[in-house]
Scaffold this motif. Structure first.
Motif, PDB file in Angstrom:
ATOM      1  N   ASN A  96       0.815  -1.224   0.000  1.00 53.95           N
ATOM      2  CA  ASN A  96       0.000   0.000   0.000  1.00 53.95           C
ATOM      3  C   ASN A  96       0.846   1.270   0.000  1.00 53.95           C
ATOM      4  O   ASN A  96       0.538   2.237   0.704  1.00 53.95           O
ATOM      5  N   ILE A  97       1.907   1.269  -0.765  1.00 52.53           N
ATOM      6  CA  ILE A  97       2.767   2.441  -0.880  1.00 52.53           C
ATOM      7  C   ILE A  97       2.374   3.197  -2.147  1.00 52.53           C
ATOM      8  O   ILE A  97       2.618   2.712  -3.255  1.00 52.53           O
ATOM      9  N   PRO A  98       1.741   4.342  -2.036  1.00 53.87           N
ATOM     10  CA  PRO A  98       1.339   5.084  -3.233  1.00 53.87           C
ATOM     11  C   PRO A  98       2.557   5.464  -4.070  1.00 53.87           C
ATOM     12  O   PRO A  98       3.578   5.903  -3.547  1.00 53.87           O
ATOM     13  N   TYR A  99       2.441   5.267  -5.370  1.00 50.08           N
ATOM     14  CA  TYR A  99       3.555   5.584  -6.255  1.00 50.08           C
ATOM     15  C   TYR A  99       3.038   6.098  -7.593  1.00 50.08           C
ATOM     16  O   TYR A  99       1.945   5.741  -8.032  1.00 50.08           O
ATOM     17  N   LYS A 100       3.834   6.958  -8.192  1.00 51.24           N
ATOM     18  CA  LYS A 100       3.560   7.433  -9.539  1.00 51.24           C
ATOM     19  C   LYS A 100       4.392   6.618 -10.515  1.00 51.24           C
ATOM     20  O   LYS A 100       5.453   6.100 -10.151  1.00 51.24           O
ATOM     21  N   VAL A 101       3.914   6.518 -11.727  1.00 49.94           N
ATOM     22  CA  VAL A 101       4.640   5.797 -12.769  1.00 49.94           C
ATOM     23  C   VAL A 101       5.070   6.769 -13.848  1.00 49.94           C
ATOM     24  O   VAL A 101       4.263   7.574 -14.337  1.00 49.94           O
ATOM     25  N   MET A 102       6.338   6.706 -14.196  1.00 47.84           N
ATOM     26  CA  MET A 102       6.862   7.468 -15.320  1.00 47.84           C
ATOM     27  C   MET A 102       7.280   6.464 -16.386  1.00 47.84           C
ATOM     28  O   MET A 102       8.264   5.754 -16.224  1.00 47.84           O
ATOM     29  N   GLU A 103       6.478   6.377 -17.434  1.00 48.36           N
ATOM     30  CA  GLU A 103       6.791   5.455 -18.530  1.00 48.36           C
ATOM     31  C   GLU A 103       7.963   6.015 -19.318  1.00 48.36           C
ATOM     32  O   GLU A 103       7.933   7.150 -19.786  1.00 48.36           O
ATOM     33  N   VAL A 104       9.009   5.207 -19.462  1.00 51.21           N
ATOM     34  CA  VAL A 104      10.227   5.641 -20.139  1.00 51.21           C
ATOM     35  C   VAL A 104      10.131   5.340 -21.627  1.00 51.21           C
ATOM     36  O   VAL A 104       9.760   4.225 -22.017  1.00 51.21           O
ATOM     37  N   ASN A 105      10.418   6.336 -22.434  1.00 53.54           N
ATOM     38  CA  ASN A 105      10.489   6.102 -23.874  1.00 53.54           C
ATOM     39  C   ASN A 105      11.725   5.257 -24.146  1.00 53.54           C
ATOM     40  O   ASN A 105      12.847   5.678 -23.853  1.00 53.54           O
ATOM     41  N   PRO A 106      11.543   4.050 -24.679  1.00 52.96           N
ATOM     42  CA  PRO A 106      12.689   3.148 -24.838  1.00 52.96           C
ATOM     43  C   PRO A 106      13.691   3.611 -25.881  1.00 52.96           C
ATOM     44  O   PRO A 106      14.804   3.105 -25.929  1.00 52.96           O
ATOM     45  N   MET A 107      13.292   4.561 -26.704  1.00 55.13           N
ATOM     46  CA  MET A 107      14.200   5.037 -27.734  1.00 55.13           C
ATOM     47  C   MET A 107      15.066   6.191 -27.225  1.00 55.13           C
ATOM     48  O   MET A 107      16.279   6.122 -27.232  1.00 55.13           O
ATOM     49  N   SER A 108      14.438   7.229 -26.744  1.00 53.21           N
ATOM     50  CA  SER A 108      15.194   8.409 -26.312  1.00 53.21           C
ATOM     51  C   SER A 108      15.619   8.317 -24.839  1.00 53.21           C
ATOM     52  O   SER A 108      16.621   8.914 -24.446  1.00 53.21           O
ATOM     53  N   LYS A 109      14.841   7.595 -24.047  1.00 56.37           N
ATOM     54  CA  LYS A 109      15.063   7.505 -22.596  1.00 56.37           C
ATOM     55  C   LYS A 109      15.191   8.885 -21.956  1.00 56.37           C
ATOM     56  O   LYS A 109      15.910   9.080 -20.982  1.00 56.37           O
ATOM     57  N   LYS A 110      14.480   9.825 -22.524  1.00 56.83           N
ATOM     58  CA  LYS A 110      14.592  11.200 -22.040  1.00 56.83           C
ATOM     59  C   LYS A 110      14.114  11.336 -20.603  1.00 56.83           C
ATOM     60  O   LYS A 110      14.559  12.227 -19.883  1.00 56.83           O
ATOM     61  N   GLU A 111      13.222  10.446 -20.190  1.00 49.50           N
ATOM     62  CA  GLU A 111      12.683  10.534 -18.831  1.00 49.50           C
ATOM     63  C   GLU A 111      13.730  10.208 -17.763  1.00 49.50           C
ATOM     64  O   GLU A 111      13.562  10.557 -16.592  1.00 49.50           O
ATOM     65  N   ILE A 112      14.804   9.513 -18.161  1.00 48.23           N
ATOM     66  CA  ILE A 112      15.837   9.181 -17.173  1.00 48.23           C
ATOM     67  C   ILE A 112      17.191   9.793 -17.545  1.00 48.23           C
ATOM     68  O   ILE A 112      18.239   9.310 -17.113  1.00 48.23           O
ATOM     69  N   LYS A 113      17.163  10.851 -18.327  1.00 48.68           N
ATOM     70  CA  LYS A 113      18.418  11.523 -18.668  1.00 48.68           C
ATOM     71  C   LYS A 113      19.099  12.110 -17.443  1.00 48.68           C
ATOM     72  O   LYS A 113      20.316  12.315 -17.417  1.00 48.68           O
ATOM     73  N   TRP A 114      18.337  12.373 -16.400  1.00 43.25           N
ATOM     74  CA  TRP A 114      18.883  12.915 -15.161  1.00 43.25           C
ATOM     75  C   TRP A 114      19.745  11.900 -14.422  1.00 43.25           C
ATOM     76  O   TRP A 114      20.539  12.252 -13.545  1.00 43.25           O
ATOM     77  N   SER A 115      19.589  10.600 -14.764  1.00 47.00           N
ATOM     78  CA  SER A 115      20.274   9.541 -14.026  1.00 47.00           C
ATOM     79  C   SER A 115      21.463   8.991 -14.808  1.00 47.00           C
ATOM     80  O   SER A 115      21.401   8.849 -16.035  1.00 47.00           O
ATOM     81  N   ASP A 116      22.522   8.633 -14.095  1.00 51.95           N
ATOM     82  CA  ASP A 116      23.653   7.954 -14.724  1.00 51.95           C
ATOM     83  C   ASP A 116      23.320   6.501 -15.012  1.00 51.95           C
ATOM     84  O   ASP A 116      23.990   5.852 -15.807  1.00 51.95           O
ATOM     85  N   TYR A 117      22.292   6.001 -14.371  1.00 56.76           N
ATOM     86  CA  TYR A 117      21.842   4.614 -14.559  1.00 56.76           C
ATOM     87  C   TYR A 117      20.827   4.598 -15.679  1.00 56.76           C
ATOM     88  O   TYR A 117      19.810   5.292 -15.612  1.00 56.76           O
ATOM     89  N   LYS A 118      21.058   3.833 -16.711  1.00 53.67           N
ATOM     90  CA  LYS A 118      20.244   3.917 -17.920  1.00 53.67           C
ATOM     91  C   LYS A 118      19.378   2.690 -18.158  1.00 53.67           C
ATOM     92  O   LYS A 118      19.054   2.363 -19.303  1.00 53.67           O
ATOM     93  N   LYS A 119      19.030   2.004 -17.094  1.00 55.91           N
ATOM     94  CA  LYS A 119      18.128   0.866 -17.218  1.00 55.91           C
ATOM     95  C   LYS A 119      16.950   1.071 -16.278  1.00 55.91           C
ATOM     96  O   LYS A 119      16.963   1.959 -15.427  1.00 55.91           O
ATOM     97  N   VAL A 120      15.935   0.245 -16.443  1.00 59.38           N
ATOM     98  CA  VAL A 120      14.794   0.286 -15.532  1.00 59.38           C
ATOM     99  C   VAL A 120      14.665  -1.083 -14.871  1.00 59.38           C
ATOM    100  O   VAL A 120      15.131  -2.081 -15.426  1.00 59.38           O
ATOM    101  N   PRO A 121      14.069  -1.140 -13.690  1.00 59.69           N
ATOM    102  CA  PRO A 121      13.402  -0.049 -12.984  1.00 59.69           C
ATOM    103  C   PRO A 121      14.363   0.877 -12.244  1.00 59.69           C
ATOM    104  O   PRO A 121      15.418   0.450 -11.781  1.00 59.69           O
ATOM    105  N   ILE A 122      13.950   2.131 -12.155  1.00 63.47           N
ATOM    106  CA  ILE A 122      14.556   3.099 -11.245  1.00 63.47           C
ATOM    107  C   ILE A 122      13.422   3.602 -10.350  1.00 63.47           C
ATOM    108  O   ILE A 122      12.352   3.948 -10.844  1.00 63.47           O
ATOM    109  N   LEU A 123      13.659   3.605  -9.061  1.00 65.79           N
ATOM    110  CA  LEU A 123      12.658   4.114  -8.129  1.00 65.79           C
ATOM    111  C   LEU A 123      13.236   5.321  -7.410  1.00 65.79           C
ATOM    112  O   LEU A 123      14.327   5.248  -6.840  1.00 65.79           O
ATOM    113  N   LYS A 124      12.520   6.438  -7.482  1.00 70.01           N
ATOM    114  CA  LYS A 124      12.912   7.626  -6.729  1.00 70.01           C
ATOM    115  C   LYS A 124      12.004   7.742  -5.519  1.00 70.01           C
ATOM    116  O   LYS A 124      10.776   7.800  -5.641  1.00 70.01           O
ATOM    117  N   VAL A 125      12.616   7.753  -4.358  1.00 71.93           N
ATOM    118  CA  VAL A 125      11.882   7.892  -3.103  1.00 71.93           C
ATOM    119  C   VAL A 125      12.338   9.198  -2.460  1.00 71.93           C
ATOM    120  O   VAL A 125      13.457   9.290  -1.937  1.00 71.93           O
TER     121      VAL A 125
END
Length: 321
Positions: A116-145
């Motif tokens: 029961n931990i509320p969480y948002k989902v950010m779907e990553v574009n598998p081509m550009s991966k622009k949603e995770i450009k902020w991270s040095d880690y370029k795979k999923v899952p990534i969880l930001k808490v």
């Protein structure tokens, strides 16, 4: 004309798994990998880029299917689910960066839902991966808490478990540890040869992947038809790599092995699921309503356990971003 050429390139990629010709800004090989959850963390070299001790396909909560799966009553489901709570762990913001169909992402989602931990989902574009450009880690899952980055599905789950249960030193029982490892080292390897077993099954799988993934219209068309063709051939290599002669027999065998491990218990954890139960459930969710998953339930004893897990995990804790 560009789309047709893209599909043709993906077809040739299936035979050679290589080349650097770009389609809509990405190589055909990369598009196939992305469309088939190739950038999930901790996958094997073809299922994909294995990093450590192993890490998805996930459907939204399916209804209990026919063919051996008994209905799990709402009252019992609520009783089982009521013991878990995020009261001891109440972060302000939890965001899961994922691919919808990634089995390892779904391991994390199953844990979050169950607790029961509320969480948002950010779907990553598998081509550009622009949603995770902020991270040095370029795979999923990534969880930001609350802005803290966590990576690798098993590590994410271990850290969250410790925060929910700070009084526990959290040392897996040997049984729980064994079966969590079995999920990463064996169960995930029998999925791909099954969901891409025939051309029609490969197309069915990619229809789901492209419907839920973050693809543009042109990427969706190329991935669905070109990717299905490519992965149909790649699945043959996966069978050989993992010494699988009969894909369905391997899937049914894995399901029966898991049921045997329960030793008559409702869950491996006894009266409530443990982390191994959640790992198996999360990995299987993506195939549950594909042809392979339906046949697995119809031809093995896993249906009743899966039904109990649906009830125990309960409703999704996902919230709108």
């Amino acid at each position: 004309m560009r789309r047709v050429n893209g599909i043709a390139l993906l077809g040739r990629t299936a035979a050679g798994i290589g080349g650097a010709t770009r389609v809509s800004g990405a190589t055909p090989q990369r598009l196939v990998q992305a469309a088939t959850i190739g950038l999930c963390s901790n996958s094997n070299p073809l299922w994909f880029n294995r990093q450590s001790s192993g890490d998805r396909f996930g459907l939204s909560k399916p209804s209990v299917a026919a063919g051996g799966a008994k209905c799990f009553s709402t009252s019992v489901a609520q009783e089982v689910h009521s013991h878990v709570s995020a009261d001891k762990f109440a972060p302000n913001d939890v965001v899961l960066y994922q691919y919808e169909a990634c089995p390892f992402c779904n391991k994390v989602r199953a844990f979050l839902d169950y607790n029961n931990i509320p969480y948002k989902v950010m779907e990553v574009n598998p081509m550009s991966k622009k949603e995770i450009k902020w991270s040095d880690y370029k795979k999923v899952p990534i969880l930001k808490v609350d802005d803290e980055q966590m990576v690798d599905s098993s590590d994410i789950i271990d850290k969250l478990f410790q925060r929910i249960n700070p009084e526990n030193s959290f040392v897996d029982s040997e049984e729980e540890k064994k079966w969590r490892q079995w999920v990463d080292d064996h169960l995930v390897h029998v999925l791909s040869p099954n969901i891409y077993r025939t051309p029609s099954e490969a197309l069915e799988s990619f229809d789901y992947i492209t419907s839920h993934g973050n693809f543009s219209l042109s990427e969706r068309l190329v991935a669905k038809y070109g990717g299905a063709a490519a992965m149909y051939f790649v699945s043959k290599k996966l069978k050989k790599r993992h010494n699988i002669t009969d894909a369905r027999a391997a899937l049914y065998g894995a399901a029966e092995t898991w049921v045997d491990a329960l030793k008559g218990r409702q869950f491996l954890g006894g009266s409530t699921p443990n982390l191994a139960d959640l790992a198996v459930f999360g990995v299987l969710r993506p195939i549950r309503h594909l042809k392979s998953g339906k046949e697995m339930v119809e031809n093995t004893r896993i249906g009743e356990w899966y039904s109990r897990m649906e009830g125990a995990v309960g409703e999704s804790a996902r919230v709108n971003a």
